[in-house]
Design a protein around this motif. Structure first.
Motif, PDB file in Angstrom:
ATOM      1  N   PHE A   6      -4.444   9.451  39.737  1.00  0.00           N
ATOM      2  CA  PHE A   6      -3.725  10.237  38.655  1.00  0.00           C
ATOM      3  C   PHE A   6      -2.411  10.044  38.505  1.00  0.00           C
ATOM      4  N   VAL A   7      -1.543  10.434  39.488  1.00  0.00           N
ATOM      5  CA  VAL A   7      -0.258  10.586  39.423  1.00  0.00           C
ATOM      6  C   VAL A   7       0.404   9.098  39.491  1.00  0.00           C
TER       7      VAL A   7
ATOM      8  N   HIS B   7      -0.967  -1.930  36.072  1.00  0.00           N
ATOM      9  CA  HIS B   7       0.324  -2.065  35.059  1.00  0.00           C
ATOM     10  C   HIS B   7       1.202  -3.386  35.198  1.00  0.00           C
ATOM     11  N   MET B   8       0.606  -4.245  35.946  1.00  0.00           N
ATOM     12  CA  MET B   8       1.317  -5.542  36.272  1.00  0.00           C
ATOM     13  C   MET B   8       0.411  -6.627  35.488  1.00  0.00           C
ATOM     14  N   PRO B   9       1.108  -7.812  35.254  1.00  0.00           N
ATOM     15  CA  PRO B   9       0.333  -8.849  34.650  1.00  0.00           C
ATOM     16  C   PRO B   9      -1.049  -9.351  35.368  1.00  0.00           C
ATOM     17  N   PRO B  10      -1.918  -9.674  34.977  1.00  0.00           N
ATOM     18  CA  PRO B  10      -3.109 -10.387  35.819  1.00  0.00           C
ATOM     19  C   PRO B  10      -2.666 -11.057  36.889  1.00  0.00           C
TER      20      PRO B  10
ATOM     21  N   MET C 235       2.271   7.627  36.422  1.00  0.00           N
ATOM     22  CA  MET C 235       3.995   7.307  36.734  1.00  0.00           C
ATOM     23  C   MET C 235       4.277   6.053  36.444  1.00  0.00           C
ATOM     24  N   PHE C 236       3.546   4.910  36.806  1.00  0.00           N
ATOM     25  CA  PHE C 236       3.789   3.599  36.566  1.00  0.00           C
ATOM     26  C   PHE C 236       3.445   3.155  35.277  1.00  0.00           C
ATOM     27  N   PHE C 237       2.839   3.850  34.498  1.00  0.00           N
ATOM     28  CA  PHE C 237       2.569   3.573  33.064  1.00  0.00           C
ATOM     29  C   PHE C 237       4.051   4.239  32.178  1.00  0.00           C
TER      30      PHE C 237
ATOM     31  N   ILE D 110       6.717  12.516  34.630  1.00  0.00           N
ATOM     32  CA  ILE D 110       5.424  12.659  34.923  1.00  0.00           C
ATOM     33  C   ILE D 110       4.935  13.124  36.463  1.00  0.00           C
ATOM     34  N   SER D 111       5.439  12.463  37.560  1.00  0.00           N
ATOM     35  CA  SER D 111       5.244  13.052  38.662  1.00  0.00           C
ATOM     36  C   SER D 111       5.713  14.375  39.122  1.00  0.00           C
TER      37      SER D 111
END
Length: 263
Positions: free
Chosen positions: A139-140, A63-66, A144-146, A224-225
């Motif tokens: 999963f979590v 979920h970070m830039p490449p 969570m970061f999404f 989420i978490s």
């Protein structure tokens, strides 16, 4: 008709002096440390501290830039963080061995039927801990970061500190690893007659509330978490109730009537 001769206590005369208990405790601690060290050496060879960090960083890197990377703010973070991750991974890998050493320390004070169900509990407890940790990793953290990145403004570059990231996932690993022990705790409560199956069923509604309270306390402040911890705890509580009937039959002493399982 004379009463049958009472069965002799199999633990009679097996008491050890206090000093011998300390010696045994020392040996078990040393065996545990040796197991962790061996696992640490193996993990240091492959995949290595760098490989371990790359693995646990996958959820946030997705979920970070490449071209973005985690940063090390502290002066000694590039050294201590990989070492911390290596030791954490070694303790997780050696978890069944550590639990076995705990069992071996108390085994001389257990009856034969108690020894019979201790080893399955070690296996079940270790397996549940691994499932909980894997649930966090695969999963979590991703969800969570999404969720968190969805609230990050475009003008803000999300470049987390590796030390704070490792600390956060360590707390989640610990929280989920312990929370997934709910079936073991439930089965032990029934086995040692601290609660009946019916009492646990009656307590189910209160446990659901308790699970959400615990999740709100030990997880980060995101929905989420919290849901990811509370919902499995509720499901595992029911699994523990179902498993208690089997566990009672498996671990029952010859003197206990079979009707005891029907409570």
């Amino acid at each position: 008709m004379a009463d049958p001769k009472p069965k002799a206590d199999e633990l009679a005369g097996t008491e050890l002096p206090f000093v011998q208990h300390l010696v045994e405790l020392r040996d078990r601690i040393l065996y545990s440390l040796a197991g962790v060290v061996l696992c640490a050496i193996g993990l240091a060879i492959w995949p290595g501290p760098g490989g371990l960090i790359d693995f646990i960083a996958i959820p946030i890197r997705n979920h970070m830039p490449p071209d973005a990377k985690l940063i090390a703010v502290g002066v000694f973070s590039p050294f201590f963080v990989p070492l911390k991750v290596l030791l954490m991974s070694a303790m997780i890998a050696a978890l069944p061995w550590l639990m076995y050493q705990m069992w071996a320390f108390v085994a001389p004070g257990l009856y034969s039927h108690e020894k019979r169900f201790a080893l399955p509990l070690i296996f079940i407890g270790s397996l549940l801990a691994y499932i909980g940790i894997a649930f966090v990793q695969f999963f979590v953290l991703d969800q969570m970061f999404f969720f968190i990145q969805g609230f990050t403004p475009d003008s803000v570059a999300a470049t987390p500190d590796i030390a704070s990231y490792v600390q956060a996932i360590l707390s989640l690993y610990l929280a989920f690893g312990l929370a997934f022990q709910v079936p073991v705790v439930v089965m032990l409560l029934v086995r040692f007659k601290l609660a009946t199956i019916q009492q646990l069923k009656d307590f189910r509604g209160y446990f659901i509330v308790l699970a959400f309270v615990i999740a709100a306390i030990v997880t980060p402040p995101d929905v989420i978490s919290q849901l990811a911890l509370a919902i499995p705890m509720c499901l595992l509580y029911q699994v523990g109730i179902w498993g208690s009937r089997w566990f009672n039959k498996f671990s029952r002493t010859p003197e206990e009537p079979e009707a005891a399982d029907k409570t």
